[in-house]
Design an enzyme around this catalytic site. Structure first.
Site, PDB file in Angstrom:
ATOM      1  N   HIS A   1       3.354 -47.035 -11.994  1.00 55.53           N
ATOM      2  CA  HIS A   1       2.961 -48.158 -12.859  1.00 55.53           C
ATOM      3  C   HIS A   1       3.731 -49.421 -12.474  1.00 55.53           C
ATOM      4  CE1 HIS A   1       0.523 -46.108 -16.007  1.00 55.53           C
ATOM      5  NE2 HIS A   1       1.169 -45.050 -15.543  1.00 55.53           N
TER       6      HIS A   1
ATOM      7  N   GLU B   1       3.181 -52.352 -13.223  1.00 49.93           N
ATOM      8  CA  GLU B   1       3.244 -53.309 -14.346  1.00 49.93           C
ATOM      9  C   GLU B   1       4.452 -53.026 -15.244  1.00 49.93           C
ATOM     10  OE1 GLU B   1       1.328 -50.724 -14.131  1.00 49.93           O
ATOM     11  OE2 GLU B   1       0.902 -49.859 -16.108  1.00 49.93           O
TER      12      GLU B   1
ATOM     13  N   CYS C   1      -2.278 -45.451 -11.237  1.00 50.95           N
ATOM     14  CA  CYS C   1      -2.206 -44.135 -11.878  1.00 50.95           C
ATOM     15  C   CYS C   1      -3.617 -43.594 -12.160  1.00 50.95           C
ATOM     16  CB  CYS C   1      -1.329 -44.228 -13.113  1.00 50.95           C
ATOM     17  SG  CYS C   1      -0.636 -42.643 -13.556  1.00 50.95           S
TER      18      CYS C   1
HETATM   19  N1  GLN Z   1      -2.678 -37.981 -15.944  1.00 49.60           N
HETATM   20  C1  GLN Z   1      -3.548 -39.100 -16.229  1.00 49.60           C
HETATM   21  C2  GLN Z   1      -4.969 -38.810 -15.756  1.00 49.60           C
HETATM   22  O1  GLN Z   1      -5.217 -37.834 -15.174  1.00 49.60           O
HETATM   23  C3  GLN Z   1      -3.028 -40.372 -15.589  1.00 49.60           C
HETATM   24  C4  GLN Z   1      -1.741 -40.814 -16.252  1.00 49.60           C
HETATM   25  C5  GLN Z   1      -1.496 -42.296 -16.207  1.00 49.60           C
HETATM   26  O2  GLN Z   1      -2.384 -43.090 -15.916  1.00 49.60           O
HETATM   27  N2  GLN Z   1      -0.288 -42.669 -16.571  1.00 49.60           N
HETATM   28  O3  GLN Z   1      -5.836 -39.591 -15.927  1.00 49.60           O
END
Ligand code: GLN
Length: 205
Positions: free
Chosen positions: A173, A175, A78
């Site tokens: 994610h 995890e 992410c």
């Molecule tokens: N939207 C977040 C960002 O831009 C990422 C979200 C996440 O890691 N769950 O960093």
């Protein structure tokens, strides 16, 4: 074999739990000295703009880019994927990615928090295809990848799990999923890196 988890900010505790369950030796990384001791690094989800700033203030940016270039396995999830990318769309103007993964990625590409979602994924784990639920939280959307990037899973045509040599990255994610197949894949990359390093040390001595 030691797997580090970048713990400057974000969701590092869940990664630690999964990797410990897999029997890995896990350590949190906040300084260049700690980075020097690991054989693999997870960059967790969180807030990529904050993480980018903290990479500078901790002095980790330069040694991290250097180690990834010399083969250190790294796994970004992410926000971690955004941090690794070569190009960010809708980032903050002062947000500088590490540029070690040839993708163009849009921050919050599926909308805001309300648009977080979960969906079934089919993942190429090398020998077979594994199923797992994908948890997407304010997820980035990968808009394009270079030829050097392998797509290991996608959702409606969007790459969601990708690999470029020693760099593995997910827009979701893993995890928080219902099994550990992606972390297993990363542990194998780390084990392979450990074997190669040991062999080259033996050749040198
Ligand atoms: N939207 C977040 C960002 O831009 C990422 C979200 C996440 O890691 N769950 O960093």
């Amino acid at each position: 074999m030691k797997i580090g988890i970048l713990a400057l900010q974000g969701a590092f505790a869940a990664h630690k739990r999964v990797l410990c369950d897999l029997g890995a030796h896990v350590t949190l990384v906040r300084t260049p000295d700690q980075l020097a001791l690991v054989d693999g690094l997870v960059i967790p989800g969180g807030e990529s703009t904050t993480m980018s700033m903290l990479l500078d203030s901790s002095g980790l940016r330069e040694p991290l880019v250097h180690r990834v270039a010399s083969g250190l396995p790294v796994f970004g999830t992410c926000a971690g994927l955004i941090v690794l990318a070569s190009e960010i769309v809708d980032g903050r103007t002062d947000q500088e990615p590490l540029e070690v993964l040839d993708v163009k990625v849009r921050r919050n590409g599926y909308g805001r928090q309300i648009d977080s979602f979960e969906t079934q994924l089919f993942i190429e784990t090398g020998r077979r295809v594994s199923g797992m639920n994908g948890v997407f939280i304010r997820a980035p959307r990968v808009e394009s990848v270079s030829e050097a990037v392998e797509v290991l899973a996608e959702v409606e045509g969007d790459p969601v799990l990708i690999r470029q040599r020693n760099v593995l990255a997910a827009t979701f994610h893993p995890e928080l999923g219902d099994n550990n197949c992606v972390h297993e894949m990363f542990s194998e990359m780390v084990a392979e890196y450990g074997r190669t390093n040991t062999e080259s040390e033996q050749v040198r001595s």
